[in-house]
Design a protein around this motif. Sequence first.
Motif, PDB file in Angstrom:
ATOM      1  N   LEU A 199      19.707  40.045  34.671  1.00  0.00           N
ATOM      2  CA  LEU A 199      19.073  38.847  36.019  1.00  0.00           C
ATOM      3  C   LEU A 199      17.509  38.678  36.133  1.00  0.00           C
ATOM      4  CD1 LEU A 199      21.489  39.294  37.979  1.00  0.00           C
ATOM      5  CD2 LEU A 199      21.687  37.245  36.274  1.00  0.00           C
ATOM      6  N   ARG A 200      16.946  39.901  35.696  1.00  0.00           N
ATOM      7  CA  ARG A 200      15.814  40.769  36.040  1.00  0.00           C
ATOM      8  C   ARG A 200      14.461  39.050  35.463  1.00  0.00           C
ATOM      9  NH1 ARG A 200      13.292  45.816  33.286  1.00  0.00           N
ATOM     10  NH2 ARG A 200      14.962  46.524  33.917  1.00  0.00           N
ATOM     11  N   PRO A 201      13.350  39.200  35.474  1.00  0.00           N
ATOM     12  CA  PRO A 201      12.530  37.778  34.843  1.00  0.00           C
ATOM     13  C   PRO A 201      12.763  38.622  33.452  1.00  0.00           C
ATOM     14  CG  PRO A 201      12.050  38.179  37.130  1.00  0.00           C
ATOM     15  CD  PRO A 201      12.954  39.088  37.092  1.00  0.00           C
ATOM     16  N   VAL A 202      12.130  37.423  32.716  1.00  0.00           N
ATOM     17  CA  VAL A 202      11.841  38.021  31.261  1.00  0.00           C
ATOM     18  C   VAL A 202      10.450  38.890  31.110  1.00  0.00           C
ATOM     19  CG1 VAL A 202      11.866  36.611  29.048  1.00  0.00           C
ATOM     20  CG2 VAL A 202      13.587  36.382  30.254  1.00  0.00           C
ATOM     21  N   GLY A 203      10.956  39.795  30.387  1.00  0.00           N
ATOM     22  CA  GLY A 203       9.269  41.049  30.355  1.00  0.00           C
ATOM     23  C   GLY A 203       9.026  41.323  31.450  1.00  0.00           C
ATOM     24  N   GLN A 204       9.558  41.256  32.760  1.00  0.00           N
ATOM     25  CA  GLN A 204       8.938  42.527  33.528  1.00  0.00           C
ATOM     26  C   GLN A 204       9.734  43.622  33.456  1.00  0.00           C
ATOM     27  OE1 GLN A 204      10.995  41.947  38.190  1.00  0.00           O
ATOM     28  NE2 GLN A 204       9.656  40.488  38.284  1.00  0.00           N
ATOM     29  N   PRO A 205       8.590  45.081  33.502  1.00  0.00           N
ATOM     30  CA  PRO A 205       9.170  45.696  33.203  1.00  0.00           C
ATOM     31  C   PRO A 205       9.992  46.374  34.038  1.00  0.00           C
ATOM     32  CG  PRO A 205       7.103  45.789  33.563  1.00  0.00           C
ATOM     33  CD  PRO A 205       7.165  44.532  33.250  1.00  0.00           C
ATOM     34  N   SER A 206      10.401  47.660  34.370  1.00  0.00           N
ATOM     35  CA  SER A 206      11.293  48.769  34.699  1.00  0.00           C
ATOM     36  C   SER A 206      10.219  48.871  36.588  1.00  0.00           C
ATOM     37  CB  SER A 206      11.989  49.778  34.629  1.00  0.00           C
ATOM     38  OG  SER A 206      12.853  50.267  35.037  1.00  0.00           O
ATOM     39  N   PRO A 207      10.554  49.370  36.831  1.00  0.00           N
ATOM     40  CA  PRO A 207       9.933  49.470  38.409  1.00  0.00           C
ATOM     41  C   PRO A 207       9.603  51.260  37.679  1.00  0.00           C
ATOM     42  CG  PRO A 207      11.135  49.117  39.501  1.00  0.00           C
ATOM     43  CD  PRO A 207      11.578  48.623  38.240  1.00  0.00           C
TER      44      PRO A 207
END
Length: 212
Positions: free
Chosen positions: A140-148
């Motif tokens: 569900l995370r936006p594609v390519g958004q890295p983990s915090p």
Amino acid sequence: GLTVVFVELGQEARVVGGALSEAIAEGVRKGYMEGYLRKSVVTQPYSARINTRDNTPPVIHYDVVPGDHLRLTVVPKGGGSENMSTLRMLVPADGRQGVVEFVVSCVDEAGANPCPPIIVGVGIGGTVEKATLLAKRALLRPVGQPSPNAEDAALEAELLSRINDLGIGPAGLGGRCTALAVHVETFPCHIASLPVAVNIQCHSARHKEAVL
């Protein structure tokens, strides 16, 4: 695909007028019937496999949180990519490298079956069911958004590089773009365990969210 719904229910909210699960199922039914979407759900999965003709029932995951809102996230999940998803109970001694090798091998063995380019959700930790749910939520995370989390983000970057080095490419025809993203989610686990789940999503990664 089979409809997966993530429900975030505020503990101060109250649902009236009927069961929430039934209301969600009715929404799925109307969406697939009135929207002329393909009905992909069958009953009695190991024998009769009769189509329900309205794509119900959906798979619903509930999470009770602070607040008075109701958040619904709807994810139609295709069977081709879901069939390539898997879980392995690694041992703690396998460590980070064991996780990397397992995830890369899953994608390598899947080949063209999940319709690459793909998104790879990886759930690490918890129990059998927690790891698989983490992997699903990771999609569900936006594609390519890295983990915090910096350590998880570094793992995502290494996995993406290793997967794209496989050369499977779009539709399995070869090339550098086998995966669009790798998203890792983690959770504490038992001292004797290292559960790792891989949930693969094809490039048709559709989901929609509404807050009431």
